[in-house]
Design a protein around this motif. Structure first.
Motif, PDB file in Angstrom:
ATOM      1  N   ARG A 193      46.420  34.741  29.593  1.00  0.00           N
ATOM      2  CA  ARG A 193      46.144  36.046  30.201  1.00  0.00           C
ATOM      3  C   ARG A 193      47.396  36.611  30.875  1.00  0.00           C
ATOM      4  O   ARG A 193      47.657  37.817  30.823  1.00  0.00           O
ATOM      5  CB  ARG A 193      45.004  35.911  31.208  1.00  0.00           C
ATOM      6  CG  ARG A 193      44.448  37.246  31.692  1.00  0.00           C
ATOM      7  CD  ARG A 193      43.105  37.080  32.370  1.00  0.00           C
ATOM      8  NE  ARG A 193      43.154  36.225  33.534  1.00  0.00           N
ATOM      9  CZ  ARG A 193      42.561  35.031  33.620  1.00  0.00           C
ATOM     10  NH1 ARG A 193      41.875  34.548  32.603  1.00  0.00           N
ATOM     11  NH2 ARG A 193      42.655  34.321  34.728  1.00  0.00           N
ATOM     12  N   GLU A 194      48.187  35.727  31.479  1.00  0.00           N
ATOM     13  CA  GLU A 194      49.411  36.170  32.139  1.00  0.00           C
ATOM     14  C   GLU A 194      50.398  36.764  31.136  1.00  0.00           C
ATOM     15  O   GLU A 194      51.020  37.806  31.396  1.00  0.00           O
ATOM     16  CB  GLU A 194      50.069  34.994  32.872  1.00  0.00           C
ATOM     17  CG  GLU A 194      49.306  34.514  34.096  1.00  0.00           C
ATOM     18  CD  GLU A 194      49.901  33.259  34.699  1.00  0.00           C
ATOM     19  OE1 GLU A 194      49.616  32.975  35.874  1.00  0.00           O
ATOM     20  OE2 GLU A 194      50.658  32.561  33.986  1.00  0.00           O
ATOM     21  N   GLN A 249      44.119  31.264  31.901  1.00  0.00           N
ATOM     22  CA  GLN A 249      45.054  32.010  32.742  1.00  0.00           C
ATOM     23  C   GLN A 249      46.467  32.080  32.161  1.00  0.00           C
ATOM     24  O   GLN A 249      47.088  33.154  32.195  1.00  0.00           O
ATOM     25  CB  GLN A 249      45.100  31.408  34.150  1.00  0.00           C
ATOM     26  CG  GLN A 249      46.039  32.183  35.085  1.00  0.00           C
ATOM     27  CD  GLN A 249      45.989  31.660  36.499  1.00  0.00           C
ATOM     28  OE1 GLN A 249      45.138  30.853  36.840  1.00  0.00           O
ATOM     29  NE2 GLN A 249      46.904  32.116  37.334  1.00  0.00           N
TER      30      GLN A 249
END
Length: 201
Positions: free
Chosen positions: A147-148, A144
């Motif tokens: 991905r951010e 995550q």
């Protein structure tokens, strides 16, 4: 970008320059522009009949390569050919746009009808859809935090510095996450298809 004049450098190796573009190496973009900028402008001039429009098309082509390096696949053809096709497509788009403006102004629309459709064909549409699905699948597999950063940098148009501010993390951390994410995406998207899947196993 400034015009390179009539001289051009030897074309860079496609796979290597693509790898460097994926990692955000600005010197790679400069090499590609030096090698192919004249070609892109010549193609655009032939289509648009406008040197000024050709410069705009060239800027769009190389901006596209810089912001979306994954749209070029070194395994499917040369960078020279890919840039040539993209330049032609963008130039045709410009001509179509100009024709629409003339039509809106009351001009005859016969010129618009004579321009070839620059839209993707069925095969290209399928390939683009498959690549899009593969890319989204690869993005979903990222941790995550990575991905951010990718989302902010490539889908929201932020620099890694701006992404760092929005995420409340140090710039170095944002840059490291982005590079790690791009490396993972490059490795995933470069993997050949599983022969067993191709056989329907």
């Amino acid at each position: 970008m400034e015009s390179t004049g009539g001289t051009s450098a030897p074309p860079p190796a496609d796979a290597e320059v693509h790898r460097r573009l994926v990692y955000g190496d600005e010197s790679a973009l400069a090499e590609v522009y030096t090698a192919y900028g004249g070609l892109v402008r010549r193609i655009a001039v032939r289509v648009t009949r406008s040197p000024a429009a050709a410069e705009d098309v060239a800027q769009e082509v190389f901006a596209h390569l810089w912001s979306r390096p994954y749209t070029f696949d070194a395994g499917r053809g040369s960078l020279r050919t890919w840039l040539s096709l993209l330049a032609h497509r963008r130039a045709v788009d410009w001509v179509r746009s100009e024709a629409r403006h003339r039509k809106d102004a009351g001009a005859d629309d016969s010129a618009l009808q004579a321009i070839p459709d620059a839209g993707p064909g069925p095969d290209e549409t399928v390939v683009d859809r498959e690549r899009s699905l593969l890319l989204h699948s690869a993005l979903a597999e990222l941790p995550q935090p990575q991905r951010e950063v990718v989302h902010l940098a490539y889908f929201a148009g932020r620099t890694y510095r701006q992404a760092a501010v929005e995420l409340g993390i140090p710039e170095g951390t944002a840059k490291t996450r982005l590079r790690s994410a791009l490396r993972s995406l490059a490795e995933t998207l470069a993997e050949p298809p599983d022969p067993a899947l191709e056989r329907g196993a």
